[in-house]
Write a protein that holds these residues in place. Sequence first.
Motif: not given
Lengths: 172, 180
Positions: A128, A138-139, A142, B119
């Motif tokens: 990530a 992206l975090w 995720a 992701a």
Amino acid sequence: MIVEIALYFAALSCIAFGGLPSVVPEMQRYVVDVQGWVSADDFIHLFAIAQAAPGPNILFAGLVGWKLAGLPGALVALGAICTPAAVISWWVSGLWEKYKEAPRRIALQRAMAPLVVGLIFSGGFVIATPGPVPDWRLWLIAGAAAVAMLASKINPLWFLGAGGALGVILLS
Amino acid sequence: MQVTPPRSLRELFAGFLAIGARSFGGVMPWAHRTMVEERRWMTQADFAETIGLCQFLPGPNIGNASIVLGKRWFGLAGSIVAALGLYALPFIWVLALAALYSEYAAQPTVRALVTGVGAAGAGLFIGTAVKLGRALARKPAALVLIAATFLAIAIGRLSLLFVMPAALLVAYLAARRGLL
């Protein structure tokens, strides 16, 4: 390059306790950071394809080989990551009954557990965080997938699909 | 429950082919369904025991299970046939998907979509780690080892080839002292 990847994956195979997730950060370090064979973007894309396809997630190693050297690369990389572990399995399974209850074996299993957890966390983090600077989008994806997975029992493919949709909204 | 192990290599191959072919979103539930529920090759307890062994071994759990079970039923030929059956269709699938992706990889929307999927896949790893970590949360030594492994691998980017033996030794000594 194909020989190097074969030897390297074969070495990883012997220490891949916890399966693919445990060795993903090391694969990323080696093929992206050290050798520069695959870009950080390509790495996360190959990972995504392997996650979305059916079958053991170790197929990701085959995809890395495919990216480097086509079909022969895929076969060699998958063979390299699977064969040493398979030989160990073949050999240890014969000893299992004898050592199943042995205190040293149990201690070894207890020792592995926290390392595997730390490595799987690392795998998630590294995937990530493909660039040097963390990308909050992206975090976010995720984190949402992790929470959703912990909160429900539906097939994880739904979370991959939702991640893809979020990707289109947030990243393009 | 009456169990009948596979009677031929062909049956073994077909069973593992069925596992691989259907295993979208995770192989283990399909392995259980195919071998315990549908084909009745083994009991639930036997399945759990085999997976327990495979979790202790390096490498992919289900891949190792194909080796262990193939060996049990048909020796070396069984291991090879079971592993080939397991990987055959998913291997074709994953390469087909990769080829499809390559066709459209230049399009920004496709790249954004695939990055999003990646992701989310990373998130599934984190969720898995949390799930497994909960069982260890009451042991301070385990938490220290989890944090140390994360710092060494994810932040420090040290090589696993060095970290694994060192960490395993430390963790083993801790386990022998009853800390884990």
